[in-house]
Design an enzyme around this catalytic site. Structure first.
Site, PDB file in Angstrom:
ATOM      1  N   GLU A 164       4.003   0.238  -5.948  1.00  0.00           N
ATOM      2  CA  GLU A 164       5.038  -0.795  -5.998  1.00  0.00           C
ATOM      3  C   GLU A 164       4.723  -1.834  -7.074  1.00  0.00           C
ATOM      4  O   GLU A 164       5.631  -2.340  -7.745  1.00  0.00           O
ATOM      5  CB  GLU A 164       5.160  -1.464  -4.632  1.00  0.00           C
ATOM      6  CG  GLU A 164       5.742  -0.539  -3.576  1.00  0.00           C
ATOM      7  CD  GLU A 164       5.851  -1.176  -2.204  1.00  0.00           C
ATOM      8  OE1 GLU A 164       6.867  -0.964  -1.546  1.00  0.00           O
ATOM      9  OE2 GLU A 164       4.892  -1.898  -1.814  1.00  0.00           O
ATOM     10  N   GLU A 204       2.971   4.897   3.258  1.00  0.00           N
ATOM     11  CA  GLU A 204       3.196   3.948   4.346  1.00  0.00           C
ATOM     12  C   GLU A 204       3.795   4.623   5.584  1.00  0.00           C
ATOM     13  O   GLU A 204       3.509   4.226   6.713  1.00  0.00           O
ATOM     14  CB  GLU A 204       4.126   2.817   3.872  1.00  0.00           C
ATOM     15  CG  GLU A 204       3.457   1.787   2.977  1.00  0.00           C
ATOM     16  CD  GLU A 204       3.478   2.149   1.510  1.00  0.00           C
ATOM     17  OE1 GLU A 204       3.242   1.272   0.681  1.00  0.00           O
ATOM     18  OE2 GLU A 204       3.704   3.345   1.192  1.00  0.00           O
TER      19      GLU A 204
END
Length: 261
Positions: free
Chosen positions: A112, A132
């Protein structure tokens, strides 16, 4: 653990920010806040034009959020500091180019963070994932960004499975500018940064603001705002010495000298 989790190096108008938290270059709240302060200074310093984000070590670019720090008290929704996680994801008015150089594992918040940069270079041994999903949480920033940058079904594949993909696949889908040998990665990033440093900073600022703001606008509405000089960077560009210098240099068949004003 290294005493200083980031290293700063400046040469001319280029700022190199190096993440240095062995062994996985994971980012805790303290590191995130330091990165935010660093990138804010880069944004606000008129003498700085280009930033490079890289990491020490051969195995990890960044594993993202520091789960060990979380188990020791760092809250996942804690104070990440200016610019949010890693100092870039939510840093407003970042109108200067940022280059990311990825070597090794780039996953979770590390990916990210890379996606928050404008240009990404990677070594051939770089690998990427958004794992995640496997720990029962959401890759929040990636869930917003990936479907806008990749075909929908590919973005959903990466988000829903958390699978790993290599640099070759990342290049094929347009996430990377190029793949280079690990030993050449830093040099290539600096080569690109010097190329951009020689360019017109006011135009870069205008490009970044228009691209960012137009993302949620209709085409004609965005174009009208450009024509009417309703973007701050566009208004500054069209009233600048650099705008005149570009036209003169073209007419005189010479390289322009950009002053950023």
């Amino acid at each position: 653990m290294t005493e200083h989790p980031i290293k700063i190096y400046r040469e001319g108008g280029i700022l190199e920010v190096t993440l240095d938290r062995p062994k996985a270059n994971a980012i805790d709240l303290t590191t995130s806040r330091l990165m935010g302060e660093t990138f804010k200074e880069f944004r606000d310093n008129p003498e700085l034009r280009i930033a490079i984000l890289r990491a020490e070590g051969d195995r990890f670019f960044s594993a993202g959020w520091d789960l060990k720090a979380a188990s020791g008290g760092d809250a996942v929704d804690g104070d990440y500091g200016i610019g949010g996680f890693g100092g870039l994801q939510e840093l407003g008015n970042m109108n200067k180019p940022v280059i990311c150089a990825v070597n090794g594992i780039c996953c979770g918040g590390g990916l990210e963070l890379a996606l928050s940069c404008d240009l990404i270079l990677a070594s051939g041994n770089a690998t990427f994932a958004l794992p995640e999903i496997r720990s029962g949480t959401i890759a929040d920033a990636a869930s917003i960004k990936l479907p806008k940058r990749l075909p929908y079904h590919l973005a959903m594949d990466l988000l829903l499975t958390g699978r790993w993909f290599d640099a070759g696949e990342a290049l094929r889908w347009g996430l990377l500018r190029e793949i280079v040998e690990p030993a050449e990665l830093r040099g290539k990033a600096w080569e690109l940064a010097r190329l951009l440093e020689s360019g017109p900073p006011l135009v870069y600022a205008a490009i970044k603001e228009v691209v960012r703001e137009a993302e949620a606008m209709r085409f004609q509405d965005a174009l009208n705002r450009i024509v009417k000089r309703q973007f701050a960077t566009i208004d500054r560009l069209y009233s600048s010495e650099d705008q005149l210098e570009g036209a003169r240099a073209f007419a005189e068949k010479r390289d322009p000298v950009w002053k950023g004003r």
